[in-house]
Scaffold this motif. Structure first.
Motif, PDB file in Angstrom:
ATOM      1  N   GLU A  80       0.859  -1.059   0.048  1.00 23.70           N
ATOM      2  CA  GLU A  80      -0.117  -0.360   0.014  1.00 23.70           C
ATOM      3  C   GLU A  80       1.183   0.922   0.068  1.00 23.70           C
ATOM      4  O   GLU A  80       1.786   0.880   1.075  1.00 23.70           O
ATOM      5  CB  GLU A  80      -1.032   0.296   0.808  1.00 23.70           C
ATOM      6  N   GLY A  81       0.812   2.101  -1.120  1.00 28.12           N
ATOM      7  CA  GLY A  81       1.344   3.169  -0.487  1.00 28.12           C
ATOM      8  C   GLY A  81       1.604   3.757  -2.068  1.00 28.12           C
ATOM      9  O   GLY A  81       3.013   4.401  -2.124  1.00 28.12           O
ATOM     10  N   LEU A  82       2.773   2.616  -2.764  1.00 27.70           N
ATOM     11  CA  LEU A  82       3.541   2.080  -4.125  1.00 27.70           C
ATOM     12  C   LEU A  82       3.038   3.270  -5.162  1.00 27.70           C
ATOM     13  O   LEU A  82       3.738   3.043  -6.124  1.00 27.70           O
ATOM     14  CB  LEU A  82       4.129   1.059  -4.122  1.00 27.70           C
ATOM     15  N   GLU A  83       1.583   3.754  -5.388  1.00 31.99           N
ATOM     16  CA  GLU A  83       1.129   4.056  -6.648  1.00 31.99           C
ATOM     17  C   GLU A  83       2.118   5.821  -6.441  1.00 31.99           C
ATOM     18  O   GLU A  83       2.215   6.198  -7.688  1.00 31.99           O
ATOM     19  CB  GLU A  83       0.091   5.170  -5.861  1.00 31.99           C
ATOM     20  N   ILE A  84       2.816   6.697  -5.420  1.00 30.65           N
ATOM     21  CA  ILE A  84       3.794   7.375  -4.993  1.00 30.65           C
ATOM     22  C   ILE A  84       4.603   7.126  -6.258  1.00 30.65           C
ATOM     23  O   ILE A  84       5.754   7.820  -7.220  1.00 30.65           O
ATOM     24  CB  ILE A  84       3.805   7.661  -3.641  1.00 30.65           C
ATOM     25  N   ILE A  85       5.322   6.020  -5.409  1.00 28.10           N
ATOM     26  CA  ILE A  85       6.849   5.323  -6.702  1.00 28.10           C
ATOM     27  C   ILE A  85       6.411   5.107  -8.054  1.00 28.10           C
ATOM     28  O   ILE A  85       7.459   5.883  -9.101  1.00 28.10           O
ATOM     29  CB  ILE A  85       7.171   4.598  -6.326  1.00 28.10           C
ATOM     30  N   ALA A  86       5.116   4.326  -8.462  1.00 23.15           N
ATOM     31  CA  ALA A  86       5.126   4.212  -9.987  1.00 23.15           C
ATOM     32  C   ALA A  86       4.754   5.576 -10.769  1.00 23.15           C
ATOM     33  O   ALA A  86       4.851   5.524 -11.650  1.00 23.15           O
ATOM     34  CB  ALA A  86       3.348   3.770  -9.650  1.00 23.15           C
ATOM     35  N   ASN A  87       3.929   6.845  -9.627  1.00 25.79           N
ATOM     36  CA  ASN A  87       4.144   7.735 -10.544  1.00 25.79           C
ATOM     37  C   ASN A  87       5.455   9.005 -10.857  1.00 25.79           C
ATOM     38  O   ASN A  87       5.703   9.536 -12.166  1.00 25.79           O
ATOM     39  CB  ASN A  87       2.902   8.629  -9.355  1.00 25.79           C
ATOM     40  N   THR A  88       6.738   8.752  -9.122  1.00 27.19           N
ATOM     41  CA  THR A  88       7.554   9.268  -9.654  1.00 27.19           C
ATOM     42  C   THR A  88       8.506   8.491 -11.228  1.00 27.19           C
ATOM     43  O   THR A  88       9.320   9.156 -12.030  1.00 27.19           O
ATOM     44  CB  THR A  88       8.590   9.030  -8.309  1.00 27.19           C
ATOM     45  N   LEU A  89       8.388   6.419 -11.474  1.00 28.64           N
ATOM     46  CA  LEU A  89       8.809   5.992 -12.448  1.00 28.64           C
ATOM     47  C   LEU A  89       8.010   6.894 -13.647  1.00 28.64           C
ATOM     48  O   LEU A  89       8.673   6.874 -14.871  1.00 28.64           O
ATOM     49  CB  LEU A  89       8.646   4.505 -12.200  1.00 28.64           C
ATOM     50  N   ALA A  90       7.032   6.966 -13.770  1.00 31.09           N
ATOM     51  CA  ALA A  90       6.042   7.319 -15.152  1.00 31.09           C
ATOM     52  C   ALA A  90       6.987   8.924 -15.342  1.00 31.09           C
ATOM     53  O   ALA A  90       7.235   9.269 -16.197  1.00 31.09           O
ATOM     54  CB  ALA A  90       5.089   7.702 -14.605  1.00 31.09           C
ATOM     55  N   SER A  91       7.295   9.690 -14.372  1.00 33.31           N
ATOM     56  CA  SER A  91       8.101  11.021 -14.868  1.00 33.31           C
ATOM     57  C   SER A  91       9.515  11.063 -15.123  1.00 33.31           C
ATOM     58  O   SER A  91       9.712  11.262 -15.756  1.00 33.31           O
ATOM     59  CB  SER A  91       7.641  12.423 -13.529  1.00 33.31           C
ATOM     60  N   GLU A  92      10.037  10.052 -14.454  1.00 32.68           N
ATOM     61  CA  GLU A  92      11.074   9.777 -15.063  1.00 32.68           C
ATOM     62  C   GLU A  92      11.472   8.863 -16.321  1.00 32.68           C
ATOM     63  O   GLU A  92      12.319   9.844 -16.797  1.00 32.68           O
ATOM     64  CB  GLU A  92      12.155   9.133 -13.605  1.00 32.68           C
ATOM     65  N   LEU A  93      11.140   8.851 -16.579  1.00 34.87           N
ATOM     66  CA  LEU A  93      10.701   7.955 -17.656  1.00 34.87           C
ATOM     67  C   LEU A  93      11.257   7.857 -19.165  1.00 34.87           C
ATOM     68  O   LEU A  93      10.929   7.558 -20.238  1.00 34.87           O
ATOM     69  CB  LEU A  93      10.217   6.118 -18.001  1.00 34.87           C
ATOM     70  N   GLY A  94       9.698   8.585 -18.726  1.00 36.44           N
ATOM     71  CA  GLY A  94       8.737   9.668 -20.190  1.00 36.44           C
ATOM     72  C   GLY A  94       8.195   8.291 -20.924  1.00 36.44           C
ATOM     73  O   GLY A  94       7.000   8.108 -19.872  1.00 36.44           O
ATOM     74  N   GLY A  95       7.612   8.488 -22.642  1.00 38.33           N
ATOM     75  CA  GLY A  95       6.251   7.663 -22.475  1.00 38.33           C
ATOM     76  C   GLY A  95       7.097   6.913 -23.753  1.00 38.33           C
ATOM     77  O   GLY A  95       5.747   7.012 -24.642  1.00 38.33           O
ATOM     78  N   SER A  96       7.841   6.303 -24.302  1.00 37.85           N
ATOM     79  CA  SER A  96       8.058   5.634 -25.325  1.00 37.85           C
ATOM     80  C   SER A  96       7.501   4.607 -25.082  1.00 37.85           C
ATOM     81  O   SER A  96       7.265   4.203 -23.868  1.00 37.85           O
ATOM     82  CB  SER A  96       9.673   5.767 -25.002  1.00 37.85           C
ATOM     83  N   LYS A  97       7.875   3.518 -25.970  1.00 39.79           N
ATOM     84  CA  LYS A  97       7.238   2.181 -25.745  1.00 39.79           C
ATOM     85  C   LYS A  97       7.431   1.160 -24.633  1.00 39.79           C
ATOM     86  O   LYS A  97       6.942   1.230 -23.703  1.00 39.79           O
ATOM     87  CB  LYS A  97       7.490   1.526 -27.179  1.00 39.79           C
ATOM     88  N   ASN A  98       9.227   1.322 -24.610  1.00 39.56           N
ATOM     89  CA  ASN A  98      10.193   0.546 -23.720  1.00 39.56           C
ATOM     90  C   ASN A  98       9.676   1.531 -22.235  1.00 39.56           C
ATOM     91  O   ASN A  98       9.283   0.781 -21.000  1.00 39.56           O
ATOM     92  CB  ASN A  98      11.164   0.594 -23.592  1.00 39.56           C
ATOM     93  N   ALA A  99       9.471   2.034 -22.005  1.00 40.23           N
ATOM     94  CA  ALA A  99       9.281   3.169 -20.933  1.00 40.23           C
ATOM     95  C   ALA A  99       7.664   2.461 -19.884  1.00 40.23           C
ATOM     96  O   ALA A  99       7.786   2.484 -19.594  1.00 40.23           O
ATOM     97  CB  ALA A  99       9.205   4.751 -20.903  1.00 40.23           C
ATOM     98  N   THR A 100       6.777   2.503 -21.104  1.00 35.87           N
ATOM     99  CA  THR A 100       5.329   2.394 -20.808  1.00 35.87           C
ATOM    100  C   THR A 100       5.104   1.083 -20.980  1.00 35.87           C
ATOM    101  O   THR A 100       4.469   0.548 -19.136  1.00 35.87           O
ATOM    102  CB  THR A 100       4.729   2.703 -22.857  1.00 35.87           C
ATOM    103  N   TYR A 101       6.201   0.251 -20.711  1.00 40.02           N
ATOM    104  CA  TYR A 101       6.185  -1.321 -20.990  1.00 40.02           C
ATOM    105  C   TYR A 101       6.700  -1.576 -18.602  1.00 40.02           C
ATOM    106  O   TYR A 101       6.179  -1.552 -18.308  1.00 40.02           O
ATOM    107  CB  TYR A 101       7.537  -1.985 -21.923  1.00 40.02           C
ATOM    108  N   LEU A 102       7.614  -0.392 -19.015  1.00 39.99           N
ATOM    109  CA  LEU A 102       8.319  -0.608 -17.419  1.00 39.99           C
ATOM    110  C   LEU A 102       7.707  -0.072 -16.353  1.00 39.99           C
ATOM    111  O   LEU A 102       7.359  -0.621 -15.182  1.00 39.99           O
ATOM    112  CB  LEU A 102       9.806   0.353 -17.152  1.00 39.99           C
ATOM    113  N   ILE A 103       6.881   0.695 -16.795  1.00 39.05           N
ATOM    114  CA  ILE A 103       5.843   1.430 -15.812  1.00 39.05           C
ATOM    115  C   ILE A 103       4.765   0.298 -15.697  1.00 39.05           C
ATOM    116  O   ILE A 103       4.179   0.722 -14.650  1.00 39.05           O
ATOM    117  CB  ILE A 103       5.344   3.322 -16.464  1.00 39.05           C
TER     118      ILE A 103
END
Length: 533
Positions: A172-195
């Motif tokens: 519980e609470g790891l949504e914050i890390i998921a959001n941080t990860l999304a902002s760091e990785l960007g929107g590429s195909k590989n980034a989307t997979y990682l997120i």
């Protein structure tokens, strides 16, 4: 592709103990069973086969099937789990903490070393089956060691109150890390997979054990990896007699302490990685993992109000073996009791504490596994490789401390000789004649000659340093490019594999990353491998 291999002991990042082990120093032979070359596995197979009960295989296979009941299991992994019931099946094991999003890169190298070794063994010994095992450290309670990973030079950290075995922690609470990860990785195909991978692992599973199992399974299920959770009542049943021996007779403490004394007497430069306690088990409940301490016949659970008489704690052990959690000294024993294992693959620090355990294993009649140093690698992009070539760098020089690297390179490329060794030798020769003269006069004159010699040699040292400093200024652009490249490859002046998360490379190479590593990493190498991806 692999472009270089540097002997581990020449990198400057491994202890003398590990260097001597890789050299098969005869003085270390009492502390391990067999050296991990492909031929020695024949004898290890024969020994383990004679010393591993069939009933343990049944318990093991059924426990693993239960652990996998809620996860999409590949055909290769399922086949491996079922094959563990057969007496010709053996395991190769690596272990690792439940680091958030795998933690540093060497998580991958550990598992790939394990997978690749099983492949080599199958080719050499085709009548046997070999199963790669990742042992999750679910009962560990060092949350601060696992609650972060590094990405793009930033520390992505999960900060929540935590106690007890980390595997039971709520996600519980790891949504914050998921959001941080999304902002760091960007929107590429590989980034989307990682997120999405992060979200499916940590936001769709209730605890850290299930999340880590899902993540590792997604990355390695194609290779038949079996992910193992020791926090299991059925498996702990097999450990009961060994826990009892530790509680009543301090078996591990006595034997490991003896071995530490022998290692100390052998070489003071060999590190003692762990020191045993009188009892090397914790008491484990949700939110609690505390040491068991015996005082005057009463067994106390440290930092709690719980206590047991001898009869009570033995009853507790028989009724609830899952509540007895081995520490770093006894976890290896647990592993070898429940698995038909041939070899443990770990880092230098892990192997160092395994060396302390050999006599303990002999005392309790459990076969000691072979010990293999995991793969280590430096991953270089094509762009970085081009920079290395333009700078005319030797790959091995990149492992030097930065100041040493700069000084060496400046000396190499300077159009003047910065090395005053010749002048120093000439000066020493000149003073030999002065000593001859001085010896024929007053003895105090010898001291004066010596003082003058030291003064002039120091003067040459200072001139050499000033000249080097001047050349650094003159070749400033070269120094900047050199240090920038080394800082990219050795973040925080440390090995890349101990700092960087796999996602940085997955971002660039996608689903080709792991297959490329599997293809190029040699599990039995004695070299630190350098790969261009």
């Amino acid at each position: 592709m692999k472009i270089d291999g540097i002997p581990f002991k020449q990198t400057g990042y491994f202890s003398k103990l590990i260097g001597d082990y890789l050299d098969e120093n005869v003085n270390l032979k009492p502390f391990y069973n067999r050296f991990p070359n492909i031929k020695n596995f024949k004898s290890q197979i024969e020994e383990k086969q004679k010393n591993f009960p069939q009933k343990n295989r049944i318990v093991l296979s059924e426990a693993l099937l239960d652990q996998y009941k809620n996860i999409e299991t590949s055909e290769a992994t399922l086949k491996n789990i079922i094959s563990l019931k057969e007496e010709n099946t053996f395991t190769i094991v690596t272990g690792h903490q439940l680091n958030l999003f795998t933690g540093p890169l060497y998580f991958l190298y550990k598992i790939i070393s394990t997978i690749n070794l099983t492949k080599e063994l199958k080719e050499k010994y085709p009548k046997n089956n070999f199963v790669p095992i990742y042992w999750m450290a679910t009962e560990d309670h060092d949350f601060d060691e696992i609650n972060y990973f590094n990405l793009n030079g930033k520390k992505i950290q999960w900060s929540v109150p935590a106690s007890g075995g980390v595997g039971r922690l709520s996600t519980e609470g790891l949504e914050i890390i998921a959001n941080t990860l999304a902002s760091e990785l960007g929107g590429s195909k590989n980034a989307t997979y990682l997120i999405e991978l992060f979200k499916k692992a940590y936001l769709s599973h209730d605890n850290l054990t299930d999340a880590t199992r899902f993540l590792a399974n997604e990355l390695f299920k194609a290779y038949g990896l079996v992910i193992f959770d020791g926090d299991d009542k059925a498996l702990k049943q097999l450990l009961i007699p060994f826990v009892k021996s530790d509680l009543l007779h301090n078996t591990s403490f006595k034997k490991v302490s003896e071995t530490i004394g022998k290692i100390n007497s052998l070489n003071k430069n060999y590190p003692i990685q762990v020191n045993p306690r009188e009892i090397n088990y914790f008491y484990l409940l949700d939110g609690i993992r505390e040491r068991i301490i015996e005082k005057e016949g009463i067994f106390y659970v440290n930092e709690t109000d719980l206590s047991f008489t001898e009869e009570e704690i033995l009853n507790e052990l028989n009724e609830h073996p899952e509540r007895f959690s081995p520490n770093v000294v006894c976890r290896p024993l647990y592993q070898e009791v429940v698995l038909p294992n041939l070899c443990y693959i770990g880092g230098g620090g892990e192997l160092a504490y395994w060396f302390e355990l050999k006599s303990f294993f002999s005392e309790v009649n459990i076969t000691f596994p072979m010990l293999l140093l995991r793969n280590s690698a430096l991953l270089i992009t094509e762009k970085q490789f081009e920079k290395i070539q333009k700078l005319e760098l030797n790959i091995s020089n990149l492992f030097l401390k930065q100041n040493s690297l700069i000084n060496k390179k400046i000396r190499d490329i300077s159009n003047i000789d910065i090395d005053f060794t010749t002048q120093k030798k000439y000066l020493v020769e000149q003073f030999k004649a002065m000593y001859d003269i001085a010896s024929q006069t007053d003895e105090s004159f010898v001291g004066a000659v010596k003082a003058q010699e030291v003064k002039q040699l120091n003067g040459l040292d200072n001139l050499e340093k000033r000249l080097l400093k001047a050349q650094k200024r003159k070749l400033k652009d070269h120094v900047v490019r050199l240090t920038s490249l080394q800082n990219e490859l050795f973040p925080n002046f440390s090995l890349q594999e101990r700092q960087t998360n796999f996602s940085e490379f997955y971002l660039a190479y996608g689903d080709q990353l792991i297959p490329a590593l599997v293809k190029h990493l040699d599990p039995l190498t004695t070299e630190f491998e350098v790969l261009v991806l």
